[in-house]
Motif scaffolding. Structure first.
Motif, mmCIF file in Angstrom:
data_model
loop_
_atom_site.group_PDB
_atom_site.id
_atom_site.type_symbol
_atom_site.label_atom_id
_atom_site.label_comp_id
_atom_site.label_asym_id
_atom_site.label_seq_id
_atom_site.Cartn_x
_atom_site.Cartn_y
_atom_site.Cartn_z
ATOM 1 N N PHE A 143 -6.005 -9.991 49.748
ATOM 2 C CA PHE A 143 -7.178 -10.262 50.593
ATOM 3 C C PHE A 143 -6.781 -10.457 52.051
ATOM 4 C CE2 PHE A 143 -10.068 -13.368 52.592
ATOM 5 C CZ PHE A 143 -11.245 -12.635 52.543
ATOM 6 N N GLY A 144 -5.735 -11.219 52.283
ATOM 7 C CA GLY A 144 -5.307 -11.495 53.652
ATOM 8 C C GLY A 144 -4.889 -10.237 54.390
ATOM 9 N N THR A 145 -4.161 -9.347 53.706
ATOM 10 C CA THR A 145 -3.733 -8.106 54.344
ATOM 11 C C THR A 145 -4.920 -7.189 54.578
ATOM 12 O OG1 THR A 145 -1.682 -8.325 53.069
ATOM 13 C CG2 THR A 145 -1.996 -6.284 54.285
ATOM 14 N N LEU A 146 -5.849 -7.175 53.645
ATOM 15 C CA LEU A 146 -7.089 -6.405 53.815
ATOM 16 C C LEU A 146 -7.806 -6.834 55.098
ATOM 17 C CD1 LEU A 146 -9.778 -5.882 51.022
ATOM 18 C CD2 LEU A 146 -10.421 -6.490 53.341
ATOM 19 N N VAL A 147 -7.944 -8.133 55.277
ATOM 20 C CA VAL A 147 -8.636 -8.661 56.459
ATOM 21 C C VAL A 147 -7.890 -8.286 57.734
ATOM 22 C CG1 VAL A 147 -9.316 -10.774 57.686
ATOM 23 C CG2 VAL A 147 -9.749 -10.542 55.230
ATOM 24 N N LEU A 148 -6.571 -8.414 57.730
ATOM 25 C CA LEU A 148 -5.769 -8.083 58.904
ATOM 26 C C LEU A 148 -5.978 -6.629 59.326
ATOM 27 C CD1 LEU A 148 -3.499 -8.675 60.978
ATOM 28 C CD2 LEU A 148 -1.870 -7.974 59.201
ATOM 29 N N VAL A 149 -5.893 -5.715 58.374
ATOM 30 C CA VAL A 149 -6.046 -4.286 58.687
ATOM 31 C C VAL A 149 -7.477 -3.969 59.091
ATOM 32 C CG1 VAL A 149 -5.950 -1.946 57.724
ATOM 33 C CG2 VAL A 149 -4.104 -3.579 57.246
ATOM 34 N N LEU A 150 -8.434 -4.497 58.356
ATOM 35 C CA LEU A 150 -9.839 -4.220 58.661
ATOM 36 C C LEU A 150 -10.217 -4.728 60.043
ATOM 37 C CD1 LEU A 150 -12.672 -3.269 57.919
ATOM 38 C CD2 LEU A 150 -13.008 -5.448 56.721
ATOM 39 N N MET A 151 -9.842 -5.942 60.362
ATOM 40 C CA MET A 151 -10.239 -6.535 61.640
ATOM 41 C C MET A 151 -9.359 -6.063 62.797
ATOM 42 S SD MET A 151 -12.901 -8.121 60.982
ATOM 43 C CE MET A 151 -13.805 -8.896 59.642
ATOM 44 N N GLY A 152 -8.051 -5.998 62.593
ATOM 45 C CA GLY A 152 -7.163 -5.569 63.666
ATOM 46 C C GLY A 152 -7.346 -4.103 64.009
#
Length: 231
Positions: free
Chosen positions: A15-24
């Motif tokens: 989940f954390g990596t998903l958020v990083l890629v999606l938002m960044g």
């Protein structure tokens, strides 16, 4: 204190990596023309900062294979955890890039070839056309700096550990402010793998730079930290 299972850590890292890629990467693809490089830099930094407090108590919030490998090297996690973390991070990065692609295609003029997914690059694929050697040096050095900050701010010898997420998030922001023109900044193989799989071409052929560079840099950062302050 409750016991956190490996499956819970796996979900947290995904989940954390998903958020990083999606938002960044999303800041670059969806909002880049509005916020510029500075806004994109803060999007990556704020994503990490937010996830530090959302999942840090579950998995430690690595969301980056280079961090996981460095933590393994200094003995902060087991090899079993490291494998699970890295698999989760790569899957999360791919899903994050996939969600971003679905959102981006809602704009009629969007194309992968013209707009991409915030992928990293060197040479002609570099934002400011920096050569491969410059890109590799940047990825190694920036990741070494990043890991030194992470290991130091989360050290049991650091009395300010409760605000580690702020230091980590701001250091990633700083790295992006300096490094976006060079490679788009990876310092994280999972962040690079997700977009590259969808974009293909140069993003995929240059992907090795953004796997090798951050891992080497992470290990160098771990070595530097151990020279200064070993837990």
């Amino acid at each position: 204190m409750r016991t956190v299972t490996l499956s819970q850590k796996f979900i947290a890292e995904l989940f954390g990596t998903l958020v990083l890629v999606l938002m960044g990467c999303g800041a670059a693809v969806l909002a880049g023309s509005h916020v510029g490089f500075l806004g994109i830099s803060f999007a990556f930094g704020l994503s990490v900062l937010a996830m530090c407090y959302a999942i840090g108590h579950i998995s430690g919030c690595h969301i980056n294979p280079a961090i996981t490998i460095a933590f393994l090297a200094v003995g902060r996690i087991t090899s079993k955890e490291a494998v699970a973390y890295i698999v989760a991070q790569i899957i999360g990065g791919i899903i994050g890039a996939g969600i971003l692609y679905l959102i981006a295609t809602g704009k009629a003029e969007y194309t992968l070839a013209a707009n991409g997914l915030g992928q990293n690059g060197v040479g002609e694929a570099s934002p400011d056309k920096y050569a491969l050697m410059s890109g590799m040096i940047a990825e190694i050095v920036f990741t070494a700096i990043f890991l030194t900050v992470i290991l130091g701010s989360t050290s049991k010898n650091n009395p300010t550990g409760t605000v580690a997420g702020v230091a980590i998030g701001l250091s990633l922001t700083l790295i992006h402010i300096v490094g976006i023109p060079v490679t788009g900044v990876s310092v994280n193989p999972a962040r690079s793998i997700g977009p590259a799989i969808f974009v293909g071409g140069a993003a995929l052929s240059n992907l090795w730079v953004f796997i090798v560079g951050p891992i080497v840099g992470g290990l160098i950062g771990a070595a530097i930290w151990k020279l200064m302050d070993k837990d």
